[in-house]
Design a protein around this motif. Structure first.
Motif, PDB file in Angstrom:
ATOM      1  N   VAL A   6       0.820  -1.146  -0.122  1.00  0.00           N
ATOM      2  CA  VAL A   6      -0.074   0.139   0.068  1.00  0.00           C
ATOM      3  C   VAL A   6       0.799   1.260  -0.011  1.00  0.00           C
ATOM      4  O   VAL A   6       1.759   1.332   0.792  1.00  0.00           O
ATOM      5  N   LEU A   7       0.661   2.164  -0.955  1.00  0.00           N
ATOM      6  CA  LEU A   7       1.261   3.200  -0.846  1.00  0.00           C
ATOM      7  C   LEU A   7       0.288   4.380  -0.234  1.00  0.00           C
ATOM      8  O   LEU A   7      -0.803   4.517  -0.574  1.00  0.00           O
ATOM      9  N   VAL A   8       0.997   5.267   0.510  1.00  0.00           N
ATOM     10  CA  VAL A   8       0.233   6.329   1.168  1.00  0.00           C
ATOM     11  C   VAL A   8       0.792   7.633   0.969  1.00  0.00           C
ATOM     12  O   VAL A   8       2.017   7.588   1.353  1.00  0.00           O
ATOM     13  N   ASP A   9       0.364   8.661   0.600  1.00  0.00           N
ATOM     14  CA  ASP A   9       1.187  10.035   0.627  1.00  0.00           C
ATOM     15  C   ASP A   9       0.126  11.144   1.389  1.00  0.00           C
ATOM     16  O   ASP A   9      -0.978  11.256   1.054  1.00  0.00           O
ATOM     17  N   ASN A  36       5.293  13.159   2.625  1.00  0.00           N
ATOM     18  CA  ASN A  36       6.020  12.076   2.297  1.00  0.00           C
ATOM     19  C   ASN A  36       5.241  10.979   1.574  1.00  0.00           C
ATOM     20  O   ASN A  36       4.226  10.857   1.883  1.00  0.00           O
ATOM     21  N   LEU A  37       5.961  10.198   0.899  1.00  0.00           N
ATOM     22  CA  LEU A  37       5.334   8.990   0.226  1.00  0.00           C
ATOM     23  C   LEU A  37       5.875   7.896   1.272  1.00  0.00           C
ATOM     24  O   LEU A  37       6.866   7.546   1.363  1.00  0.00           O
ATOM     25  N   TYR A  38       4.995   6.887   1.725  1.00  0.00           N
ATOM     26  CA  TYR A  38       5.076   5.835   2.394  1.00  0.00           C
ATOM     27  C   TYR A  38       4.653   4.508   1.961  1.00  0.00           C
ATOM     28  O   TYR A  38       3.683   4.514   1.139  1.00  0.00           O
ATOM     29  N   LEU A  39       5.248   3.398   2.467  1.00  0.00           N
ATOM     30  CA  LEU A  39       4.835   2.129   1.880  1.00  0.00           C
ATOM     31  C   LEU A  39       4.205   1.309   3.007  1.00  0.00           C
ATOM     32  O   LEU A  39       5.017   1.387   4.206  1.00  0.00           O
ATOM     33  N   GLY A  40       3.253   0.837   3.024  1.00  0.00           N
ATOM     34  CA  GLY A  40       2.427  -0.054   4.184  1.00  0.00           C
ATOM     35  C   GLY A  40       2.029  -1.417   3.383  1.00  0.00           C
ATOM     36  O   GLY A  40       2.396  -1.974   2.319  1.00  0.00           O
ATOM     37  N   LEU A  41       1.144  -2.091   4.133  1.00  0.00           N
ATOM     38  CA  LEU A  41       0.490  -3.466   3.987  1.00  0.00           C
ATOM     39  C   LEU A  41      -0.882  -3.305   4.024  1.00  0.00           C
ATOM     40  O   LEU A  41      -1.270  -2.974   5.176  1.00  0.00           O
ATOM     41  N   THR A  67      -3.976  10.609  -0.523  1.00  0.00           N
ATOM     42  CA  THR A  67      -4.256   9.235  -1.292  1.00  0.00           C
ATOM     43  C   THR A  67      -3.632   8.084  -0.729  1.00  0.00           C
ATOM     44  O   THR A  67      -2.355   8.036  -0.473  1.00  0.00           O
ATOM     45  N   ALA A  68      -4.472   6.983  -0.677  1.00  0.00           N
ATOM     46  CA  ALA A  68      -3.897   5.779  -0.235  1.00  0.00           C
ATOM     47  C   ALA A  68      -4.042   4.734  -1.399  1.00  0.00           C
ATOM     48  O   ALA A  68      -5.153   4.700  -1.961  1.00  0.00           O
ATOM     49  N   MET A  69      -3.151   3.834  -1.889  1.00  0.00           N
ATOM     50  CA  MET A  69      -3.340   3.044  -3.060  1.00  0.00           C
ATOM     51  C   MET A  69      -2.797   1.784  -2.716  1.00  0.00           C
ATOM     52  O   MET A  69      -1.588   1.524  -2.463  1.00  0.00           O
ATOM     53  N   MET A  70      -3.656   0.616  -2.701  1.00  0.00           N
ATOM     54  CA  MET A  70      -3.225  -0.784  -2.670  1.00  0.00           C
ATOM     55  C   MET A  70      -2.795  -1.079  -4.290  1.00  0.00           C
ATOM     56  O   MET A  70      -3.505  -0.699  -5.210  1.00  0.00           O
ATOM     57  N   CYS A  71      -1.648  -1.693  -4.271  1.00  0.00           N
ATOM     58  CA  CYS A  71      -0.978  -2.012  -5.603  1.00  0.00           C
ATOM     59  C   CYS A  71      -0.912  -3.217  -6.332  1.00  0.00           C
ATOM     60  O   CYS A  71      -0.139  -3.642  -7.016  1.00  0.00           O
ATOM     61  N   GLY A  72      -1.811  -4.194  -5.783  1.00  0.00           N
ATOM     62  CA  GLY A  72      -1.960  -5.694  -6.478  1.00  0.00           C
ATOM     63  C   GLY A  72      -1.621  -6.573  -5.424  1.00  0.00           C
ATOM     64  O   GLY A  72      -0.718  -6.373  -4.536  1.00  0.00           O
ATOM     65  N   THR A  73      -1.945  -7.786  -5.971  1.00  0.00           N
ATOM     66  CA  THR A  73      -1.811  -9.075  -5.146  1.00  0.00           C
ATOM     67  C   THR A  73      -1.106 -10.204  -5.650  1.00  0.00           C
ATOM     68  O   THR A  73      -0.409 -10.029  -6.776  1.00  0.00           O
ATOM     69  N   PHE A  74      -0.936 -11.433  -5.058  1.00  0.00           N
ATOM     70  CA  PHE A  74      -0.408 -12.564  -5.638  1.00  0.00           C
ATOM     71  C   PHE A  74      -1.216 -13.598  -5.771  1.00  0.00           C
ATOM     72  O   PHE A  74      -2.043 -13.676  -5.204  1.00  0.00           O
ATOM     73  N   PRO A  75      -0.988 -14.401  -6.761  1.00  0.00           N
ATOM     74  CA  PRO A  75      -1.740 -15.789  -6.848  1.00  0.00           C
ATOM     75  C   PRO A  75      -1.712 -16.592  -5.683  1.00  0.00           C
ATOM     76  O   PRO A  75      -0.963 -16.557  -4.589  1.00  0.00           O
ATOM     77  N   VAL A  76      -2.922 -17.200  -5.261  1.00  0.00           N
ATOM     78  CA  VAL A  76      -2.998 -18.187  -4.338  1.00  0.00           C
ATOM     79  C   VAL A  76      -2.032 -19.330  -4.331  1.00  0.00           C
ATOM     80  O   VAL A  76      -2.001 -19.794  -5.637  1.00  0.00           O
TER      81      VAL A  76
END
Length: 230
Positions: A84-87, A91-96, A184-193
């Motif tokens: 997750v990116l949060v601005d 600052n621009l931050y990276l989260g989960l 703005t907060a943006m989730m950036c995509g996931t991974f296959p199961v």
């Protein structure tokens, strides 16, 4: 609507961010074969394929939550671990976070299925500048609870997701090529199961590990199903 959330920031004082825009970036895999695998994985449970990739879904900012319990409509929803990116404008931050999604509604409308569920996020952020030079090495894993045991559900590195700043630059809330609009907060995509297909689970756990800097972000949550009344 503004959703004010206080996050811990590794190595710094906590920061309180007024989130006004929430975006779910979908179908963001760097490898198109992997993207197609995820499309096929969801199509197997009745989800229509996307019109284009990547795709940016807008959801209400109020859906973001650091709570460990979320309410859902019945038990047909499940989580997806994502960077997750949060601005905050400074600052621009990276989260989960977890793009928790109603799988039954998803077969009717992906956009609606995302809007109906809370979006759990971990309460810790990292400064993006501290991880920018080794983003591809960051590892994300998720687990679901089945029969009282934690079962590995997803695993991957950010190397399998399109470069995050490419997603920023193409997003509907890009402030510049490297920054999102303030709030703005943006989730950036996931991974296959890993195995067993996309499926609901009452409890979901996720983690993001930075082996180079020796740190980790973790979050777990449980869903409380509401009765379906007709």
């Amino acid at each position: 609507m503004t959703n004010t959330i206080t996050f811990d920031v590794a190595g710094r004082e906590p920061v309180t961010i007024a989130v006004r825009n929430a975006i779910i970036a979908g179908w963001t895999g760097r490898n198109m074969d992997a993207v197609q695998h995820h499309i096929d994985e969801l199509e197997a449970i009745g989800v229509p394929p996307p019109s284009t990739v990547p795709l940016y879904y807008r959801v209400g900012a109020a859906l973001l939550t650091t709570d460990k319990l979320i309410e859902t409509v019945d038990e047909t929803s499940s989580g997806e671990a994502e960077p997750v990116l949060v601005d905050d404008g400074e600052n621009l931050y990276l989260g989960l976070g977890s793009d928790h999604t109603d799988r039954q509604l998803e077969t009717h409308s992906v956009a609606l299925s995302k809007q109906i569920c809370a979006k759990p996020v971990a309460s810790t952020l990292w400064l993006f500048s501290e991880v920018a030079d080794h983003l591809d090495d960051l590892q994300i894993r998720s687990f679901i609870s089945e029969n009282g045991e934690w079962v590995p559900y997803q695993s991957g590195t950010l190397a399998s997701i399109r470069p995050l700043l490419d997603l920023v630059a193409a997003s509907p809330k890009a402030q510049s090529a490297t920054r999102l609009a303030a709030g703005t907060a943006m989730m950036c995509g996931t991974f296959p199961v890993l195995s067993g297909g996309v499926r609901p689970a009452r409890r979901f756990r996720m983690e993001m590990e930075d082996a180079r800097l020796g740190r980790r972000i973790e979050h777990s949550y449980e869903m409380s199903p509401l009765p379906v009344i007709s």
